[in-house]
Write a protein that holds these residues in place. Sequence first.
Motif, PDB file in Angstrom:
ATOM      1  N   GLN A  46       0.816  -1.225   0.000  1.00 40.94           N
ATOM      2  CA  GLN A  46       0.000   0.000   0.000  1.00 40.94           C
ATOM      3  C   GLN A  46       0.846   1.270   0.000  1.00 40.94           C
ATOM      4  OE1 GLN A  46      -2.466  -0.616   3.437  1.00 40.94           O
ATOM      5  NE2 GLN A  46      -3.772  -2.092   2.384  1.00 40.94           N
ATOM      6  N   SER A  47       2.157   1.108   0.047  1.00 41.52           N
ATOM      7  CA  SER A  47       3.041   2.270   0.163  1.00 41.52           C
ATOM      8  C   SER A  47       3.593   2.764  -1.173  1.00 41.52           C
ATOM      9  CB  SER A  47       4.217   1.923   1.079  1.00 41.52           C
ATOM     10  OG  SER A  47       5.095   1.019   0.432  1.00 41.52           O
ATOM     11  N   SER A  48       3.014   2.337  -2.273  1.00 38.30           N
ATOM     12  CA  SER A  48       3.491   2.717  -3.613  1.00 38.30           C
ATOM     13  C   SER A  48       4.917   2.241  -3.853  1.00 38.30           C
ATOM     14  CB  SER A  48       3.386   4.228  -3.835  1.00 38.30           C
ATOM     15  OG  SER A  48       2.043   4.638  -3.748  1.00 38.30           O
ATOM     16  N   THR A  49       5.230   1.073  -3.321  1.00 37.58           N
ATOM     17  CA  THR A  49       6.528   0.430  -3.511  1.00 37.58           C
ATOM     18  C   THR A  49       6.336  -0.714  -4.488  1.00 37.58           C
ATOM     19  OG1 THR A  49       7.250   0.987  -1.283  1.00 37.58           O
ATOM     20  CG2 THR A  49       8.331  -0.897  -2.315  1.00 37.58           C
ATOM     21  N   THR A  50       7.338  -0.983  -5.316  1.00 36.70           N
ATOM     22  CA  THR A  50       7.292  -2.122  -6.230  1.00 36.70           C
ATOM     23  C   THR A  50       8.543  -2.962  -6.046  1.00 36.70           C
ATOM     24  OG1 THR A  50       6.048  -0.810  -7.836  1.00 36.70           O
ATOM     25  CG2 THR A  50       7.024  -2.844  -8.641  1.00 36.70           C
ATOM     26  N   THR A  59       9.685   2.384   3.736  1.00 40.15           N
ATOM     27  CA  THR A  59       8.248   2.426   3.448  1.00 40.15           C
ATOM     28  C   THR A  59       7.419   3.047   4.559  1.00 40.15           C
ATOM     29  OG1 THR A  59       7.916   0.213   4.372  1.00 40.15           O
ATOM     30  CG2 THR A  59       8.383   0.360   1.987  1.00 40.15           C
ATOM     31  N   PHE A 102      10.751   2.680  -4.471  1.00 47.52           N
ATOM     32  CA  PHE A 102       9.908   3.260  -3.437  1.00 47.52           C
ATOM     33  C   PHE A 102       9.168   4.495  -3.939  1.00 47.52           C
ATOM     34  CE2 PHE A 102      13.419   0.969  -1.562  1.00 47.52           C
ATOM     35  CZ  PHE A 102      12.743   0.079  -0.747  1.00 47.52           C
ATOM     36  N   ALA A 103       8.198   4.932  -3.168  1.00 47.74           N
ATOM     37  CA  ALA A 103       7.341   6.063  -3.548  1.00 47.74           C
ATOM     38  C   ALA A 103       8.145   7.322  -3.851  1.00 47.74           C
ATOM     39  CB  ALA A 103       6.325   6.344  -2.445  1.00 47.74           C
ATOM     40  N   ASP A 104       9.273   7.512  -3.172  1.00 45.23           N
ATOM     41  CA  ASP A 104      10.090   8.705  -3.405  1.00 45.23           C
ATOM     42  C   ASP A 104      11.023   8.564  -4.613  1.00 45.23           C
ATOM     43  OD1 ASP A 104      12.077   6.977  -2.502  1.00 45.23           O
ATOM     44  OD2 ASP A 104      12.609   8.189  -0.748  1.00 45.23           O
TER      45      ASP A 104
END
Length: 135
Positions: free
Chosen positions: A47-51, A124, A105-107
């Motif tokens: 859910q943290s926009s991590t792949t 995360t 990661f999201a950033d």
Amino acid sequence: MMMTMSKTTIATVILFAISAVLAAFLYIENLPPPAHKYDAFARCIAQSSTTFYGAFWCPHCAAQKKLFGTGAQYLPYHECSTPDGNGELQSCIDAGVKGYPTWVFADGSRLVGVAPLSQLAEKTGCALPTSTPSS
């Protein structure tokens, strides 16, 4: 009557004992975590926009998944390999994946290689379960 052992017998016994201890250590070290321990952690990562980019044939990807135990099924895993294992999917090429596993990661930052769970928690913002039950 005192029994004497030959040097060969003593060496064999010592070697056997060392082998038994090593085998026990490797067995214990390679046990998966307790069932469901990291399920919530893996869901939070998803859910943290991590792949998590990887390939089915990659031993490092398998090792990364093994750290999560049953929680691996909830990871934001993206398969990069073609089914025959001889090529890379365009989506991974477009994402700039150069090695497996790759965490994005999201950033926009990346980790390549097997990432410690503590580092994934830090990147995360997801809480890593503690080894002792909470009260």
